[in-house]
Design a protein around this motif. Sequence first.
Motif, PDB file in Angstrom:
ATOM      1  N   PHE A   1      10.315   1.265  -3.219  1.00 44.29           N
ATOM      2  CA  PHE A   1      10.546   1.273  -4.344  1.00 44.29           C
ATOM      3  C   PHE A   1       9.900  -0.005  -5.479  1.00 44.29           C
ATOM      4  O   PHE A   1       9.080   0.247  -6.267  1.00 44.29           O
ATOM      5  N   ALA A   2      10.095  -1.132  -4.755  1.00 48.71           N
ATOM      6  CA  ALA A   2       9.752  -2.385  -5.417  1.00 48.71           C
ATOM      7  C   ALA A   2      10.023  -3.545  -4.405  1.00 48.71           C
ATOM      8  O   ALA A   2      10.381  -3.413  -3.301  1.00 48.71           O
ATOM      9  N   LEU A   3       9.265  -4.553  -4.892  1.00 49.37           N
ATOM     10  CA  LEU A   3       9.362  -5.841  -4.165  1.00 49.37           C
ATOM     11  C   LEU A   3       9.865  -7.165  -4.745  1.00 49.37           C
ATOM     12  O   LEU A   3       9.813  -7.165  -6.192  1.00 49.37           O
ATOM     13  N   TYR A   4      10.913  -7.925  -4.164  1.00 44.31           N
ATOM     14  CA  TYR A   4      11.654  -9.153  -4.926  1.00 44.31           C
ATOM     15  C   TYR A   4      11.418 -10.263  -4.122  1.00 44.31           C
ATOM     16  O   TYR A   4      11.540 -10.224  -3.019  1.00 44.31           O
TER      17      TYR A   4
ATOM     18  N   ASN B   1       0.934  -1.124   0.106  1.00 40.71           N
ATOM     19  CA  ASN B   1      -0.122   0.069   0.047  1.00 40.71           C
ATOM     20  C   ASN B   1       0.943   1.371   0.154  1.00 40.71           C
ATOM     21  O   ASN B   1       0.465   2.170  -0.798  1.00 40.71           O
ATOM     22  N   ALA B   2       2.003   1.275   0.684  1.00 40.55           N
ATOM     23  CA  ALA B   2       2.793   2.440   0.909  1.00 40.55           C
ATOM     24  C   ALA B   2       3.414   2.688  -0.487  1.00 40.55           C
ATOM     25  O   ALA B   2       3.811   3.737  -1.042  1.00 40.55           O
ATOM     26  N   LEU B   3       3.988   1.499  -1.197  1.00 39.57           N
ATOM     27  CA  LEU B   3       4.717   1.470  -2.374  1.00 39.57           C
ATOM     28  C   LEU B   3       3.896   2.334  -3.431  1.00 39.57           C
ATOM     29  O   LEU B   3       4.352   3.201  -4.127  1.00 39.57           O
ATOM     30  N   THR B   4       2.525   1.794  -3.713  1.00 40.76           N
ATOM     31  CA  THR B   4       1.622   2.313  -4.545  1.00 40.76           C
ATOM     32  C   THR B   4       0.981   3.569  -4.281  1.00 40.76           C
ATOM     33  O   THR B   4       0.492   4.210  -5.394  1.00 40.76           O
ATOM     34  N   SER B   5       1.064   3.974  -3.161  1.00 39.29           N
ATOM     35  CA  SER B   5       0.507   5.293  -2.667  1.00 39.29           C
ATOM     36  C   SER B   5       1.615   6.304  -2.526  1.00 39.29           C
ATOM     37  O   SER B   5       1.387   7.559  -1.847  1.00 39.29           O
ATOM     38  N   PHE B   6       2.876   5.803  -2.574  1.00 40.55           N
ATOM     39  CA  PHE B   6       4.057   6.730  -2.293  1.00 40.55           C
ATOM     40  C   PHE B   6       4.341   7.511  -1.201  1.00 40.55           C
ATOM     41  O   PHE B   6       4.478   8.456  -0.961  1.00 40.55           O
ATOM     42  N   LYS B   7       4.090   6.496   0.044  1.00 37.96           N
ATOM     43  CA  LYS B   7       4.137   6.960   1.392  1.00 37.96           C
ATOM     44  C   LYS B   7       5.378   6.343   2.025  1.00 37.96           C
ATOM     45  O   LYS B   7       6.064   5.581   1.777  1.00 37.96           O
ATOM     46  N   VAL B   8       5.957   7.289   2.624  1.00 38.73           N
ATOM     47  CA  VAL B   8       7.428   6.967   3.379  1.00 38.73           C
ATOM     48  C   VAL B   8       7.203   6.172   4.404  1.00 38.73           C
ATOM     49  O   VAL B   8       6.152   6.469   5.383  1.00 38.73           O
TER      50      VAL B   8
END
Length: 243
Positions: free
Chosen positions: A177-180, A149-156
């Motif tokens: 930034f991304a998940l691996y 959710n933080a990744l797609t909403s650009f939340k720190v």
Amino acid sequence: MNNDDIKRLSRLVAILTQLQTKRLLTSTNLAENFGVSVRTIYRDIKALEQAGVPILSEEGKGYSLMKGYKIPPIMFSENEANALITVEQLVLKNRDSSLIKAYKEAINKVKAVLLYATKEKVELLSKRIAVSPVLLETNPSNSLTLIQNALTSFKVLEITYHSEHKDEKTERTIEPFALYYSLQESWTLIAYCRLRKDYRMFRLDRIIKIKQSGLDFIPHKLTLQKYLAEKEKKFNTPDILLS
């Protein structure tokens, strides 16, 4: 109804489905996907609009559905249902409990709209699929959905991280930034670390505490493909952790 009418009706339903699942679609991509001309796609979009579907057109960008518009539940084919049930067995072996919970809730909604005959077959299939119980000794995590959710909403995010290499705990402020995912490390978060002033990789099972800071960050211009390619070139493997 002749064959051409059936093909067009199927295409209209498919376009409607894609509009529901993607934020923006271009007439060129739609034409390529369905093997028709762009002019035909224009006519299809107009037909959907005349049928009452609120389609928004962005000049030079493409088409999208009006925000808040809901399409009735779509029926899944038997093959599609089988694919989802197969993936379910893999997800249940995942080491992140938040992902398991979210997937169970989603798959239950899918099962609710299946035809009765398909439900019986899906139930049988779920009992005939097994995943090897042999798992690597990694600690479980419970932060994947929060990070997504933080990744797609650009939340720190603010985290307390236990570094494996230095065996130390540090407080970090990061921009997801991304998940691996790898079999060796399970889920890893790639994020811009404000402490290190560079991108780092954080194993989810080593994140002790995590919370959203309430701050936003500017979306990263770097692509995941470029990041992994650079890491592989530098270290001969994208799995190396630089936290």
